[in-house]
Design an enzyme around this catalytic site. Sequence first.
Site, short mmCIF file in Angstrom:
data_model
loop_
_atom_site.label_atom_id
_atom_site.label_comp_id
_atom_site.label_asym_id
_atom_site.label_seq_id
_atom_site.Cartn_x
_atom_site.Cartn_y
_atom_site.Cartn_z
N LYS A 118 0.80 -1.21 0.00
CA LYS A 118 0.00 0.00 0.00
C LYS A 118 0.84 1.27 0.00
O LYS A 118 0.46 2.28 -0.60
CB LYS A 118 -0.97 -0.02 1.18
CG LYS A 118 -2.10 -1.02 1.03
CD LYS A 118 -3.06 -0.95 2.21
CE LYS A 118 -4.30 -1.80 1.95
NZ LYS A 118 -3.99 -3.21 1.73
N GLU A 202 -3.34 6.82 8.54
CA GLU A 202 -4.05 7.78 7.71
C GLU A 202 -5.37 8.16 8.37
O GLU A 202 -5.86 7.49 9.29
CB GLU A 202 -4.28 7.24 6.30
CG GLU A 202 -5.18 6.04 6.22
CD GLU A 202 -5.31 5.50 4.80
OE1 GLU A 202 -4.41 5.76 3.97
OE2 GLU A 202 -6.30 4.81 4.52
N HIS A 237 -15.36 -6.23 6.69
CA HIS A 237 -14.57 -5.59 5.63
C HIS A 237 -14.57 -6.40 4.33
O HIS A 237 -13.73 -6.17 3.45
CB HIS A 237 -13.11 -5.36 6.07
CG HIS A 237 -12.99 -4.47 7.27
ND1 HIS A 237 -13.23 -3.12 7.24
CD2 HIS A 237 -12.67 -4.76 8.56
CE1 HIS A 237 -13.04 -2.60 8.44
NE2 HIS A 237 -12.72 -3.58 9.26
N ARG A 294 -5.94 -8.24 -10.31
CA ARG A 294 -6.52 -9.53 -10.72
C ARG A 294 -7.97 -9.28 -11.10
O ARG A 294 -8.49 -8.17 -11.00
CB ARG A 294 -6.46 -10.52 -9.56
CG ARG A 294 -7.09 -9.96 -8.28
CD ARG A 294 -7.26 -10.98 -7.19
NE ARG A 294 -7.59 -10.41 -5.92
CZ ARG A 294 -8.79 -9.96 -5.56
NH1 ARG A 294 -9.80 -10.01 -6.42
NH2 ARG A 294 -9.01 -9.47 -4.36
#
Length: 499
Positions: A118, A202, A237, A294
């Site tokens: 990330k 963040e 999630h 993907r």
Amino acid sequence: MNKIKKILIANRGEIALRVMRTAREMGIQTVAVFSEADRQASHVRYADEAVCIGAAPSSESYLRGDVIIDVCKRLKVDAIHPGYGFLSENADFARKVSDNGIKFIGPSPEAIETMGDKLAAKSAVSKYDVPLVPGVDHAIMDIEDSKRVAEEIGYPILIKASAGGGGKGMRIVENTEEFEEQMQRAMSEAKSAFGNDSVFVEKFVTSPRHIEFQILGDEHGNIVHLFERDCSVQRRHQKVVEEAPSSVLTPELRKAMGEAAVGVAKSCNYYGAGTVEFIVDEDLNFFFLEMNTRLQVEHPVTEEITGIDLVKEQIKIAEGHELPFKQEDIKFKGHALELRVYAEDPSNNFLPDIGRLNRYVLPQGPGVRVDDGFEEGMEIPIFYDPMIAKLVTYADTREKAIERMLRAIAEYKISGVETTLSFGTFVLNHEAFKSGNFNTKFVEKYFNPDTIVHEEDKEEIELAAALGAMLINERNNDQADRTNGQISTSKWQQRKWVS
């Protein structure tokens, strides 16, 4: 162009079948690999050739890249399609495939590596003016330094694993007092899940929408997007209900997000099919979240609204073809919904409910698509993801697509395991979903397990009601016969039941 003649699908279940069907339409032979638990699986019987590669646990079968490559060499396979999950985003595997002269139907190993981290992804896309969530662009290891960063950003903040995914290594922190404990937990979980305890901090965007854009790129530098999917209805999630297009995007916002998605793909010289994920706040500001290198589970809704077979395009890209369309050529029409049908119990925190499919009857009719890998009487293996099928509906409007999905859910008959079908009915009937006024907090905010009626319970209620009505009818007929001076033997006593 390098014409592909034989593809090995390094996966199982519905996605393996999905790839095989397109390959067959293209005149390409297919090879299935399978574990001992999947010996009787549908994808094994559908393929032209099939090879057992190990025991039931994925670490002893579907994750054995070297064994899969050896099978390719032995059977003279031209290309490997990884599907999703397992080895699909493993850069080392993609590199080994190419090094052995086999085509990997997916992006370059370098693109997988960049977008798989990330922090590396944030660094790459920053050069393309892609909106990023406020935060840091480097791994933080020091607790006190992390606290200072969190205070500068402002609570609530999100601690995320750099190599993370699927909600692992992720912690929401509301204040300084709980920061240290949550930081330690995030690092520990990241180390356990990914072998890397690097995390970053963040700003936590409260009540966001999760909206992603499908992209396609070829090896000649052409990249386009195929519009968006709204994947905001999630549990733990992970997505459960998806739709295309989103009900909240304006044409202007769609254009801006689509251009940003293409920018993300350009940042890593992407080719193949991929998905750029964004979060969208209450004011419709959007921020880059991550890129999945993907094919996505929810790709069918994009296929339904665009008419483009994404697997076919993946194969053609791998053969060296240029994309057959430009951005301005791609249009969407109508609306599509997807419900992931999991063997899970929604009334028990969506825990897996593994067992035998005692009854398995698929819905049919206009605008209904089921991508699955099971048949009646088969067992749901405990070793893998418990998804049974993807139920997809398409119609010319969102309202009609919802109505069609509710009808399809009612026709879908599964017994032997609990499923998310009842949860799908709850979602689609809820006013927040119907109005489009929902976000990733939908389950947390609205879902009450007590509202779920299990499919088997519903069938028992319906059967009891039918039998009760029959008894009442028979009793009334008997009373009428007696009133007329006749003696009758009840048909209920004469009836011979056959199960």
